[in-house]
Design an enzyme around this catalytic site. Structure first.
Site, mmCIF file in Angstrom:
data_model
loop_
_atom_site.group_PDB
_atom_site.id
_atom_site.type_symbol
_atom_site.label_atom_id
_atom_site.label_comp_id
_atom_site.label_asym_id
_atom_site.label_seq_id
_atom_site.Cartn_x
_atom_site.Cartn_y
_atom_site.Cartn_z
ATOM 1 N N GLY A 9 10.554 -5.480 -8.255
ATOM 2 C CA GLY A 9 9.317 -4.736 -8.033
ATOM 3 C C GLY A 9 8.673 -4.409 -9.369
ATOM 4 N N HIS A 156 1.978 13.286 -1.337
ATOM 5 C CA HIS A 156 2.089 12.067 -2.134
ATOM 6 C C HIS A 156 0.763 11.312 -2.160
ATOM 7 C CE1 HIS A 156 6.415 12.779 -1.760
ATOM 8 N NE2 HIS A 156 6.580 11.906 -2.741
ATOM 9 N N LYS A 160 1.463 5.585 -0.497
ATOM 10 C CA LYS A 160 2.871 5.685 -0.101
ATOM 11 C C LYS A 160 3.006 5.286 1.355
ATOM 12 C CE LYS A 160 6.871 8.784 -0.092
ATOM 13 N NZ LYS A 160 7.712 7.772 -0.746
#
Length: 269
Positions: A9, A156, A160
């Site tokens: 990632g 968040h 997300k």
């Protein structure tokens, strides 16, 4: 001898920060990165060039099976489905693993623990790598002994993908384990005039998730007793806040066999 690290990632926002942190760590060597998006970079195969750090002589590949040389530790910040495939591949090929990907199920954790023990390697899975967030969860578990009524609000960024956050779930688990359910004061029934107004419920604890641009990672745990409240809050203003915890996990996982769930298990709390 330096710990050889690869990042899965690597082109994501967290992955880029991990790449920079590993490069700057004097006891680590970045040996590669994995990201499906690497295929769209044309001739750019050096991970340093891809993340804007200049050439680092470490290859960026699209598949974990193309990593060469193999690292001592794979750091994974991807998605639950990809993370599990990466973890299993890494363990089968003698790597230790640090997982920052959230959204893993209890079954995922069970399979990871079994595979890590069978391989004789360590896996650290942490819902949150910020030291302050770990302390927030620790203090919340302490407070649960005295405040049986509690709610969690986690906030968040709007990209997300999972809700509630892994940090909120871990916090609820720790509060439930540390609390005294028999002494809990019953909460009066609330009629939701709009379904879902009270948020999700886990182990008797309500969790509300906020997703907005401009946020990074934030959580407050609110305890209440007659005449008083106690709020424990943590705010990550940048992804840099997670890097000391990630590096700590990399250093400790090579000494570990089996699964470690939660960064608090690596700290002297």
């Amino acid at each position: 001898m330096k710990i050889k690290v690869a990042v899965s990632g690597a082109l994501g926002r967290m992955g880029r920060e991990v790449v920079k942190a590993v490069v700057q760590a004097p006891d680590m060597e970045l040996v590669g990165g994995v990201d499906p998006a690497a295929g769209g970079l044309g001739e750019t195969t050096d991970i340093g060039a891809a993340v804007g750090m200049g050439k680092l002589d470490a290859a960026l590949v699209t598949e974990i099976s193309d990593l060469h040389p193999l690292p001592d530790v794979l750091v994974d910040f991807t998605e639950p489905g990809s993370a599990m495939k990466n973890v299993m591949y890494a363990l089968e090929h003698g790597m230790h693993v640090v997982v920052g990907t959230t959204g893993l199920s209890q079954e995922d954790l069970r399979q990871t623990e079994q595979a890590a023990k069978a391989a004789g390697r360590g896996v650290v899975v942490a819902p949150n790598f910020a030291i302050g967030a770990v302390l927030m969860m620790h203090f919340a578990a302490k407070a649960a002994r005295f405040f049986p009524q509690v709610e969690i609000i986690e906030l968040h960024h709007d990209r997300k993908k999972d809700a509630p956050s892994g940090t909120a779930i871990k916090t609820a688990e720790m509060i439930h384990a540390a609390g005294k359910p028999s002494s809990a004061v019953p909460v009066e029934a609330t009629v939701e005039t709009v379904p879902g107004a009270r948020g999700a419920e886990m182990a008797g604890i309500h969790i509300n998730s906020v997703r907005l641009p401009g946020l990074i990672a934030h959580q407050e745990v609110i305890f209440g007793l007659p005449g008083q409240t106690l709020t424990i809050r943590h705010d990550s203003m940048s992804r840099e806040s997670f890097m000391p915890g990630v590096l700590l996990a990399v250093r400790e996982v090579v000494k570990t066999k089996g699964l470690v769930y939660g960064l608090e298990n690596l700290l002297d709390l």
